[in-house]
Design a protein around this motif. Structure first.
Motif, mmCIF file in Angstrom:
data_model
loop_
_atom_site.group_PDB
_atom_site.id
_atom_site.type_symbol
_atom_site.label_atom_id
_atom_site.label_comp_id
_atom_site.label_asym_id
_atom_site.label_seq_id
_atom_site.Cartn_x
_atom_site.Cartn_y
_atom_site.Cartn_z
ATOM 1 N N ILE A 148 0.843 -1.207 0.000
ATOM 2 C CA ILE A 148 0.000 0.000 0.000
ATOM 3 C C ILE A 148 0.871 1.247 0.000
ATOM 4 N N VAL A 149 1.915 1.261 0.832
ATOM 5 C CA VAL A 149 2.812 2.423 0.880
ATOM 6 C C VAL A 149 3.458 2.642 -0.483
ATOM 7 N N ILE A 209 -6.868 -1.745 -4.817
ATOM 8 C CA ILE A 209 -6.785 -3.201 -4.699
ATOM 9 C C ILE A 209 -5.881 -3.606 -3.542
ATOM 10 N N SER A 210 -4.752 -2.903 -3.380
ATOM 11 C CA SER A 210 -3.841 -3.234 -2.280
ATOM 12 C C SER A 210 -4.482 -2.955 -0.926
ATOM 13 N N LYS A 211 -5.293 -1.900 -0.838
ATOM 14 C CA LYS A 211 -6.014 -1.630 0.407
ATOM 15 C C LYS A 211 -7.034 -2.729 0.702
ATOM 16 N N LEU A 212 -7.749 -3.136 -0.342
ATOM 17 C CA LEU A 212 -8.725 -4.208 -0.157
ATOM 18 C C LEU A 212 -8.041 -5.512 0.263
ATOM 19 N N SER A 213 -6.873 -5.779 -0.304
ATOM 20 C CA SER A 213 -6.142 -7.010 0.038
ATOM 21 C C SER A 213 -5.761 -7.022 1.509
ATOM 22 N N LEU A 214 -5.242 -5.912 2.008
ATOM 23 C CA LEU A 214 -4.862 -5.860 3.426
ATOM 24 C C LEU A 214 -6.097 -5.905 4.316
ATOM 25 N N GLN A 219 -9.454 -9.196 7.751
ATOM 26 C CA GLN A 219 -10.829 -9.667 7.886
ATOM 27 C C GLN A 219 -11.720 -8.613 8.540
ATOM 28 N N LEU A 220 -11.571 -7.387 8.011
ATOM 29 C CA LEU A 220 -12.428 -6.290 8.450
ATOM 30 C C LEU A 220 -13.775 -6.403 7.758
#
Length: 478
Positions: A148-149, A209-214, A219-220
């Motif tokens: 993400i960074v 996409i990277s935010k969604l992956s994390l 498991q938010l």
């Protein structure tokens, strides 16, 4: 009153916007802690740990006596012998019995002791499994966080590049009006701006996409507004590459959880062999039982002479032939004795020792021992393989980290050179000494150099974290 309602509505709207503006942003430490607490795989292994503790309770229970109580109440209906008169009668009788049995293993070939030792080792193994899963999840979170960074900085570069090219388009229009550049250059620059917009959209999608992956890794449930804290990630000053690879391998063999799991599995397999061999030895068991009963039939409470048949002949005197008679009596029947009195009068106990010596059991014991020995050899081979895999992994991580460091340093040198070349190309372009194609080439090479710096930077950071992790350095300092 109307003004008061409007003021209240404005306050509510202000608070809503303020809470929206204060959307939580996650730090790396918060992400790792949350993942460890909520990851499904970690929860499953935690349940395995609880199961191991229950197995230990079973092993402790093997040392304790078994106590069983029983009770029964029966009805006999039809032709039965009257236990009072001894005659067969059509009747209904009731009986109650109760008892208590106690058994305790005195000696069982040390199987109970070895079962307890195995249960303790299973708890240790399940704890190692939990630690291993937590470590794997932590590394995955770190990797996703750094992605993400990286995507944020890539997006920032694309935004700056779009702003720069847009400004360059305005400057080129001025140069066109001054007659310094041809009109065709304007079209090329417009195409460059359009390409920048495409790259910007791609960078935005990659960041999303990277935010969604994390968020999914954590498991938010509500991951639409998930974000991490902003800030430049500095390349850590690590001395890990100053260590000799063999020293890192030796340290990893002392600390790494996968080796501890393999070592514990060997110990568990050794206990299984001892348990299987325990079947060859005799078993000595102590037992005790207590029983009592009660009947609901009438009982004899006395006797009276039999008026209809007062005597009966039981024999004759030798020589004289004189009859020998005895008086006949009839029983006086009364109600059954009190139940608890019968329980007290009819109680009995039984206790002793039971010795069982195995002689032949169809090769079952021998085959179980053989299977346990094979499982032990498998666990030893697995331990050796884990040591080999760990050594190879550490050497690979060391080589990858060193390569990532050199790639990052080379990318920085290339970036500085491309930056200087772009500034020089800009000066030449603005005075008409360079065409727009060559200028765009210089600009594209500068963008690629920027992207390569970001890629190699975060690749180096992550690989350094992994190598430090094998050396026993925490992923982040608390």
């Amino acid at each position: 009153m109307k003004n008061l309602k409007i003021s209240g509505l404005l306050v509510i709207l202000f608070m809503s916007f303020q809470s929206f503006g204060q959307q939580k942003k996650w730090t790396l430490e918060e992400c790792v802690d949350y993942a460890i607490k909520n990851n499904i795989s970690i929860k499953q292994i935690s349940l395995d740990n609880q199961t191991s503790r229950i197995s230990k309770s079973d092993a402790i229970g093997n040392f304790l006596p078994t106590v069983n109580g029983q009770a029964s109440h029966s009805w006999n209906i039809g032709l039965n012998q009257n236990i009072t008169t001894g005659l067969l009668e059509n009747q209904t009788t009731q009986f109650t019995s109760a008892g208590l049995n106690v058994n305790v293993d005195i000696y069982k070939g040390l199987q109970n002791q070895n079962q307890l030792r195995k249960a303790n080792l299973s708890i240790i193994s399940s704890q190692y499994q939990l630690t291993k899963m937590q470590e794997d999840v932590s590394l995955n979170v770190v990797n996703a966080y750094l992605q993400i960074v990286f995507n944020k900085e890539t997006l920032k570069v694309q935004q700056e590049q779009l702003a720069y090219d847009t400004k360059q388009l305005e400057r080129s229009n001025e140069l066109l009006e001054a007659g310094v550049i041809p009109k065709g250059d304007i079209l090329d620059i417009k195409a460059t701006v359009a390409l920048d917009n495409q790259r910007l959209i791609a960078a935005e999608n990659a960041l999303l996409i990277s935010k969604l992956s994390l968020a999914q890794l954590l498991q938010l449930k509500d991951f639409k507004e998930f974000d991490i804290v902003d800030g430049d990630t500095v390349v850590p000053e690590s001395s890990i590459l100053l260590q000799d690879p063999k020293a890192i391998v030796d340290k990893a063999k002392e600390l790494r959880t996968e080796l501890k799991i393999a070592q514990t599995n060997v110990s568990i397999a050794e206990k299984d062999v001892k348990i299987a061999r325990g079947v060859y030895q005799p078993t000595l068991t102590g037992f005790y039982s207590f029983n009592t009963r009660a009947a609901y039939s009438d009982r004899v409470v006395g006797i009276v002479p039999n008026a209809s048949n007062p005597t009966s002949v039981i024999g004759y005197v030798d020589g004289t032939g004189q009859q020998v008679v005895q008086p006949n009596f009839s029983p006086i029947l009364g109600k059954p004795d009190a139940i608890f009195n019968q329980f007290s009068d009819n109680k009995g106990q039984n206790f002793g020792l039971s010795l069982q010596v195995p002689i032949f059991n169809g090769f079952a014991a021998r085959n179980n021992v053989s299977r346990s020995k094979i499982a032990l050899e498998r666990s030893k081979i697995a331990l050796q393989q884990s040591e080999i895999d760990l050594e190879r992994t550490v050497y690979t991580a060391y080589t990858d980290t060193k390569g990532a460091q050199k790639s990052y340093e080379a990318a920085l040198v290339t970036f500085e050179a491309r930056q200087s070349a772009l500034e020089y190309a800009k000066e030449r372009y603005e005075v008409g000494l360079m065409n727009v194609f060559d200028y765009n080439q210089a600009q594209n090479m500068f963008i690629n150099a920027q992207s390569e710096v970001l890629r190699t930077k975060y690749d180096y950071i992550f690989r350094t974290k992994i190598l430090e992790f094998y050396f026993g350095i925490p992923i982040f300092s608390k």
